[in-house]
Design a protein around this motif. Structure first.
Motif, PDB file in Angstrom:
ATOM      1  N   ARG A 104      31.948  22.815  16.263  1.00 17.16           N
ATOM      2  CA  ARG A 104      31.379  21.589  15.701  1.00 17.16           C
ATOM      3  C   ARG A 104      32.784  21.119  15.805  1.00 17.16           C
ATOM      4  NH1 ARG A 104      27.064  22.189  11.046  1.00 17.16           N
ATOM      5  NH2 ARG A 104      25.348  22.507  12.157  1.00 17.16           N
ATOM      6  N   ASP A 242      28.936  25.642   7.585  1.00 22.78           N
ATOM      7  CA  ASP A 242      27.817  24.324   7.550  1.00 22.78           C
ATOM      8  C   ASP A 242      28.318  23.370   6.593  1.00 22.78           C
ATOM      9  OD1 ASP A 242      25.399  22.808   7.712  1.00 22.78           O
ATOM     10  OD2 ASP A 242      24.338  24.468   6.723  1.00 22.78           O
ATOM     11  N   ASP A 246      29.822  19.060   7.600  1.00 22.74           N
ATOM     12  CA  ASP A 246      29.512  17.634   6.975  1.00 22.74           C
ATOM     13  C   ASP A 246      30.922  17.072   6.198  1.00 22.74           C
ATOM     14  OD1 ASP A 246      26.633  18.352   7.472  1.00 22.74           O
ATOM     15  OD2 ASP A 246      26.304  17.313   5.937  1.00 22.74           O
ATOM     16  N   VAL A 276      25.016  17.245  13.760  1.00 22.84           N
ATOM     17  CA  VAL A 276      25.154  18.111  12.425  1.00 22.84           C
ATOM     18  C   VAL A 276      24.408  17.388  11.451  1.00 22.84           C
ATOM     19  CG1 VAL A 276      26.853  18.268  10.587  1.00 22.84           C
ATOM     20  CG2 VAL A 276      27.599  18.791  13.174  1.00 22.84           C
TER      21      VAL A 276
HETATM   22 MG    MG Z   1      24.271  21.179   7.932  1.00 25.73          MG
END
Ligand code: MG
Ligand code: NAI
Length: 375
Positions: A104, A242, A246, A276
């Motif tokens: 990411r 995760d 963000d 995402v």
């Molecule tokens: Mg997420």
């Protein structure tokens, strides 16, 4: 002509707005770079669940198996339990195809001011463990409906699972600033995180050019906000990665810009590319969805397929739109999803007319990742 078979699962909510928009742009790129994408449209998601009781067909995983990749929008519906939507589609795909790397990148794109910290440079790649950790099926509930009601949820960390993700992150760090941050919480989680720390340290020790810094996740969130340029590559567990992604995307302008590659590195099975963000029920149908995360995910997919020039051209096109001050409201702009896409298509076409112009300027966007992905 080089042809790639890609399954498109637009899914729910704004996934149905940004995924088709990105498909249009990828088709335009393909036409100019002499390849073709054979899209297999899958109408899987919450509407299917509401009609048939399942997010995807019983043999859904098998239907995807022979494809070259999966291009996902997002899944999630306000009227359906998130455990049904995510565990009925997204998470089984990640696991069945052993997409154990979740890459990411977050970068401050041209024309955008970072939030909170002014004039900071942000260029971070979060390498998230994607198939184990805190997201596990091991657990249960007992004594439901009584005052003694309880739930337990088991985290599951394996030496192999941690080692392979740390290896990838260290390799990536060695092609960038030689600095790797490992997100931990070994002061609170007595067993799993000390094991994570030891395994990451053992693995990174095999990369003499890489300095490892283990940072507690709570402190790391503050640091991402206050000094994002002190971080370059982060290796994190499923849950921490995760959350951090963000956060990093928001610091760099909006959660709407961030892409995510769920990669099966040995390429025995398809990898999956998605933004995402989720289905954003609050803005659905209003033309407010920022398609940049989906477009950037599309560029990562092209890179994975070996179409590096097409990937660079796609990134260059949305970056030029942003640099010109054209953006959706989440980034402070005033254009709609489709107006932004029109602008991107315009840049793709104008670059084609003037070969080479501007395309290489974004070549470093994912320094090292392309090489890694195409191993
Ligand atoms: Mg997420
Ligand atoms: P979300 O990411 O959908 O939305 C959070 C906030 O960011 C909202 O205010 C939304 O309007 C805004 N936002 C998100 N993407 C945007 C974009 N492209 N452009 C402009 N604004 C954007 O997260 P939320 O609200 O927690 O979840 C909504 C649903 O999505 C839930 O059902 C959740 O489970 C699901 N979800 C699915 C994911 C996936 O399919 N990979 C990932 C995250 C959430």
């Amino acid at each position: 002509m080089r042809t790639y078979t890609i399954d498109v699962i637009a899914g729910d909510g704004i996934g149905k707005e940004v995924a088709p928009a990105a498909v249009t742009c990828i088709d335009e790129i393909a036409a100019q770079h002499e390849f073709r994408v054979a899209w297999r449209d899958r109408d899987w998601g919450s509407d299917r669940y509401l009609a048939d009781g399942a997010m995807m067909p019983a043999d859904g995983i098998d239907q995807l198996r022979d494809g070259d990749g999966i291009f996902l929008g997002a899944v999630g519906h306000p009227d359906i339990d998130d455990t049904v939507t995510l565990w009925g589609l997204l998470i089984p795909i990640r696991r069945a195809f052993q997409q154990y790397l979740n890459i990411r990148p977050v970068r401050l794109l041209p024309g955008i001011q970072p939030r909170v910290t002014r004039n900071a440079e942000i260029d971070v790649v979060i390498v998230r463990e994607n198939v184990e950790g805190e997201y596990s099926e091991v657990g249960g509930r007992a004594y439901e409906g009584t005052p003694e009601a309880m739930a337990f949820q088991q985290s599951l960390f394996t030496k192999r699972g941690i080692t392979r993700v740390a290896e990838y992150a260290a390799q990536l760090a060695s092609t960038r600033r030689g600095h790797l941050v490992s997100a931990t919480k070994s002061n609170g989680l007595l067993h799993s995180m000390p094991f994570w720390d030891e395994t990451v340290a053992e693995t990174v020790a095999r990369f003499p050019g890489v300095e490892l810094e283990s940072v507690l996740i709570d402190a790391l969130t503050a640091r991402m906000v206050l000094a994002p340029n002190s971080v370059d590559v982060i290796v994190a567990s499923n849950l921490f990665g995760d959350i951090l992604s963000d956060l990093a995307a928001a610091v760099a302008g909006s959660i709407g810009i961030a892409p995510s590659a769920n990669v099966n590195p040995d390429r025995a099975m398809p990898s999956m590319f998605e933004p995402v963000h989720g289905t954003a029920p609050d803005i659905v149908g209003k033309g407010l969805a920022n398609p940049v995360g989906q477009l950037w995910a599309g560029a990562m997919m092209l890179e994975h397929l070996g179409e590096a020039q097409g990937a660079a051209a796609l990134r260059g096109a949305f970056e030029r739109a942003l640099a010109d001050g054209v953006s959706t409201p989440d980034l402070g702009g005033s254009v709609s999803t489709s107006e932004f896409i029109d602008e991107v298509l315009k840049h793709i076409r104008s670059t084609a007319k003037a070969p080479g112009s501007g395309v290489t300027s974004t070549g470093t966007l994912l320094r090292g990742v392309a090489a890694q992905l195409s191993r």
